[in-house]
Structures are given as C-alpha cells and as structure tokens.
Design a protein around this motif. Sequence first.
Motif, mmCIF file in Angstrom:
data_model
loop_
_atom_site.group_PDB
_atom_site.id
_atom_site.type_symbol
_atom_site.label_atom_id
_atom_site.label_comp_id
_atom_site.label_asym_id
_atom_site.label_seq_id
_atom_site.Cartn_x
_atom_site.Cartn_y
_atom_site.Cartn_z
ATOM 1 N N MET A 160 -38.659 3.033 -57.094
ATOM 2 C CA MET A 160 -37.535 3.375 -56.211
ATOM 3 C C MET A 160 -37.976 4.262 -55.045
ATOM 4 O O MET A 160 -37.146 4.718 -54.265
ATOM 5 C CB MET A 160 -36.461 4.105 -57.018
ATOM 6 C CG MET A 160 -35.805 3.252 -58.088
ATOM 7 S SD MET A 160 -34.870 4.271 -59.239
ATOM 8 C CE MET A 160 -33.593 4.893 -58.157
ATOM 9 N N LYS B 204 -33.612 2.433 -63.644
ATOM 10 C CA LYS B 204 -33.336 2.500 -62.204
ATOM 11 C C LYS B 204 -31.840 2.583 -61.928
ATOM 12 O O LYS B 204 -31.405 3.321 -61.034
ATOM 13 C CB LYS B 204 -33.953 1.294 -61.495
ATOM 14 C CG LYS B 204 -35.468 1.425 -61.345
ATOM 15 C CD LYS B 204 -36.058 0.385 -60.429
ATOM 16 C CE LYS B 204 -36.444 -0.855 -61.174
ATOM 17 N NZ LYS B 204 -37.234 -1.797 -60.379
ATOM 18 N N ALA C 163 -40.225 3.900 -62.996
ATOM 19 C CA ALA C 163 -38.961 3.535 -62.343
ATOM 20 C C ALA C 163 -38.759 4.353 -61.072
ATOM 21 O O ALA C 163 -38.361 3.819 -60.025
ATOM 22 C CB ALA C 163 -37.796 3.748 -63.299
#
Length: 620
Positions: free
Chosen positions: A155, A113, A151
């Motif tokens: 997000m 991330k 990831a």
Amino acid sequence: PKPFILIPHQRSLFSALSSSTSDRSQSPSSEISPDVLVESARSSQWHFIKHLSPNLDSSLISTVLFNLHKTPELALQFTSHVEFHRLDIKTRCLAIAVASRLPSPKPTLNLLKRTVSSDIAGVAVVFDELALARERLGISTTILFDLLIKACCEMKSVDEGLECFYMMKDKGFIPKIETCNALLSTFLKLNRTESAWVLYAEMFKMRIKSSVYTFNIMINVLCKEGKLKKAKDFIGFMENLRVNPNVVTYNTIIHAYCSRGRVEGARFILNAMRSKGIQPDSYSYSSLISGMCKDKRLEEASEMFEKMKEMGLVPSAVTYNILIDGYCNEGDLGKAFRYRDEMVEQGISPTVSTYNMLVHALFMECKMDEADDLVKEMEEKGLAPDQITYSILINGYSRCGNVKKAFSFHDEMLTKGIQPTRITYTSLIYALSKRNRMTEADNLFEKIMKKGVAVDVIMFNALIDGHCANGNMERAFSLLKEMDKLNVPPDDVTYNTLMQGHCREGRVEEARELLDEMKRRGIKPDHVSYNTLISGYSRRGDMKDALRVRDEMLSTGFNPTLLTYNALIQGFCHNQEGDIAEELLKEMISKGITPDDSTYLSLIDGMGNIDQSLESCNSC
C-alpha cells in the motif's frame, strides 16, 4: 447413494429466518446460535448466512470463526458473506489470523489491506489485536506480523510497515528476510535511500541474515545515490559473507553505469561478470546498447546487438525499441524502419512504444501522410493509441501548422477517455499562438486551469510568446504576474521572449531593465538575452550601447555568435560607418564564424565598395 447434507435443526433455521424479518429491536442475533451458523457454513448455505448477516453481531461471528479455524477455506468463505467491513477490529483480526492458515497468503493480504486502509484502527492497534488472535489460535509462527508489514509495503505505507517491524523487535520476534526485503524495496521505490540504510543497519544489529535479493536491493540503493564505485565494491562485501552475486547483481550495476553515460565502466563490469562464470543475459546487453545509443555510438550499439544474437540470446521488443529510438533520434529513419521490419520477421510484435517513436520521427521531418499511415497500421494490428501517441500526433500537427487536425485528435482522445497531458495542451496553445488565434489560446488556457491541470513554465512561455509576437505586451506581462501568483518560476526563455517583444516595438530600455530584473531574480542571461539587446540597439542605431552589451556579454563568458556580428554589422552599415563594419567582418572570420547571406546583404546596403572589403578579408 446420495451424499449426506447436514441441515440445521428445522426449529433453529425457522427461528433464525423469522427473527431476521421481525422487529430488529429484539436482538435477533441472540436467537441464532453459533452451531446453526457453523452447520450452515459446512453445508454451503451461503444464501442463508448472507440473509442473516445484518443481524449478526461481532461476538457471534467471532465464535463461529473460532469454531471454523481448522478449516480456513470455509472460514474465509464465511467471512466473505458476513460483511467484513461491519466487523469490529477484534473480529477482523481473528478472521485474518484464521485466513493466515491458508496455503496462499493472498486472501490474508487482502483482508489486512482492507483493515489497514479503513479508519477502524491504527496499525499499532491492528498489530496488538493480531497478537491476541495469534495466541487464541495457538499460531506459533510470525506470519501474521510479516504479512502485516508486507501489506503496508504493497500500500506504499512504508512508515507503518516500519513501525510494525520495530513492534516485532520489541516483542522479541525476528522478521523474515523476505519481510525486510519488502521494506527495503519499498524505500528504494520511493527514493528514500537514507531510510533504507537505517533499516539495513538495524537488520545487521538484529543478525538478520541478508539474501542475495537483499544485497541486490542495497546495490540498487547505492546506484540510485550515484555511488557506483561503492556499488561495485559491495560485491566483494557480499562475497565475504558467502553470498554469491547473480546476474541481477551485475545487471543492476551495468544499468547504472550506462544510464549515467559511463559505457566503458559498464563494459568492465560485464567482463568481471564473465570472469566469475556468470553469463550476461539479454538485459545485460540491452543496457549496454541503450548506453551506446544515448552516447550516439549507434554503430557500436548495432555491433553489440549482432554479438548478442550470435551468443544465442533472443532480443526482446525492448531491445529493438532502444535501437529504433536511437536511429530515430539521429534522423536515420531508414535504419529505424529496418529494425522494425526485422523484429516482425523474428516474430516479435512491435509495441505501442515502437509506433510512437516512429510516428514522432516522421513528424520531426513533417512527413504527416506517412505518420498517418503508420497510426492506421498500428490500429489495424489491434494496438490502441495511448496518451503518448495522441500527444505526439497533436504536437506533430501543431508544429506542422495543421491546427484543425491537432484539435480533432484532442477531441478523439477525450472521446476515448484518455486525458490530455500538460504537454498536449502546450502543443495546442503553441499551434494557436503561431496562427495568431490568441483569444482561443487564452480561452484554452483558462479551461486548462479550471480542470486543475498543473501548468508549467513551458506552457506559460508558449502563451507569452504568442502575445509578444502579436504585440500584446500588456497581456504578456499579466501572464508573468500570474506565474508569480501560481509559484511557477520564470526562466531565461520567459525573459528573452519579453525582451524580444519590447525590442520589436523599439523599447530597448525596457528590454534592458528586464535583463537587470532577471539577474536580480537569479536567472542567468544567455547569449539569446544579449543578442536580443544588441539587435535592438543596432536597429535603432545606438551602436555605443550595442557595443557596451557586447562587452558585457564577453565579460560573462559568452562568445559573440553569427547573430551578434550580423546585428552589429547591420547597425554600423546603417549608420554609414562601413569601416567599423569591415573590421567586424574581419574579426568574425578570424574567429571561425562564416558570414551568411544576411551579413553580406547588410554590407552591400551600407558600403559602396564591397569588393575591396572582401578582398582584404580573404587575405586574413
């Protein structure tokens, strides 16, 4: 015996330390060998490594990471001490690949991330570099790519995650079903149901076997699209593929039916669930109870609640809150408080939401002292008022006319770092407007605009209403222009308020022009619009125009209301046309509309023989 601690060669250590403090232009990293750093890491000399960190180039760090890849815990610690954000993309991806050997995926996800969110490279480049790192370390699984997609999903960068999905496909890799589920779930959360179906079709082509979790997501997608029958039929589809539905599957459909007011359909699903040997849980019953409360079937909801307890299911605070909210909305505060007391007896602590609902209900009955006591009780129990609590308090005191108290709560929430909402500000503007404090209302509005709060039609309507009530039509119309500038579309309330302002000043023709304008703008007039004009013409004695508007009102499908008849009767009585007023009285009674005091007062003022009129009406 003391444990043996491996210390770097004295000369190497001294050289590294001295070079880090000397002239940086001499490329000090060339004097620090990878072995020194590896030995320092193994002997936990992190302070030493952190001290050297600014002098270490990516190539050196990459070599150290590779040498530590069989001890990923140590490699991760090393990564955390060498300023990860300064590394180039190749070294970052190598660090991520080494971390992927750890039992927990959390450190890898964290590094991914950080990398994806930085501007160092696009997700396609990250994918390619991870592929190279994977080869270098001899990793045989696809975990790196699966974690990269996960990831992206965490997000909310789902398009980048989907791009990685197709890159995996192009390389001949099959994403794990858990990875696919993460993408589908994110599409669902973002209301991108069409994208979810496209991905699901691609999974089907790639022969990726769906899990029960996959089917639950897709059933949720169908429910979100309002396709409840298809959602129900989907259960048969999953059973044909030998995937057994679980309690979540049925709960998803039950919740969807209840949220759309189709409680009987939800009951049918509940029975089908039982017939398959799947026992409903607290969530199943809570959904049904919620649906019944929304449908104002409170007695049935209470019965369902008792049945739930008889089955040994323990209600949660959410279930109690549903019932409390239902009874608060019906104005039955006694029953609402009894459920609050019961939850306390059962050892379930009331939540902030519980108190918010009860406080709001007390304000609806203008029981301000009791509302204050409840807020104090809430704080004594260690529950901090939230944004909703303060909005309720400010709105409540505003509606009950206590502007000072409303603003004191506004100041208190700011002191606590809680930002007022648009609804909070609307309540304050409303309170000031009702107290004829329009300068303060305008100043507050300007302050809100400067803060960047997105104003809406409700806030504008509150301000326009205040200026119309205070006779400042110029300012009211300037606000209408401002709405157009800010792309805030006016509604029927906006125009009705302006029409009432004109009629209050006897400017009925201007009010009539506003009715035509709202039609041109695609805003449908309602019974308030027509009654406003009828009342305006009637007060002026222009009864032909008043009747013309009444006929127009009928032609658009609106039936005359008590206000319509009262306005017409008042107008005809003032014009000494008592016979027409008498006919209107008969007509309204025949339509089932009961005259009120205003009706009779108008007739008494305008007619000399009211007894005869009432006698003839009673014989209708």
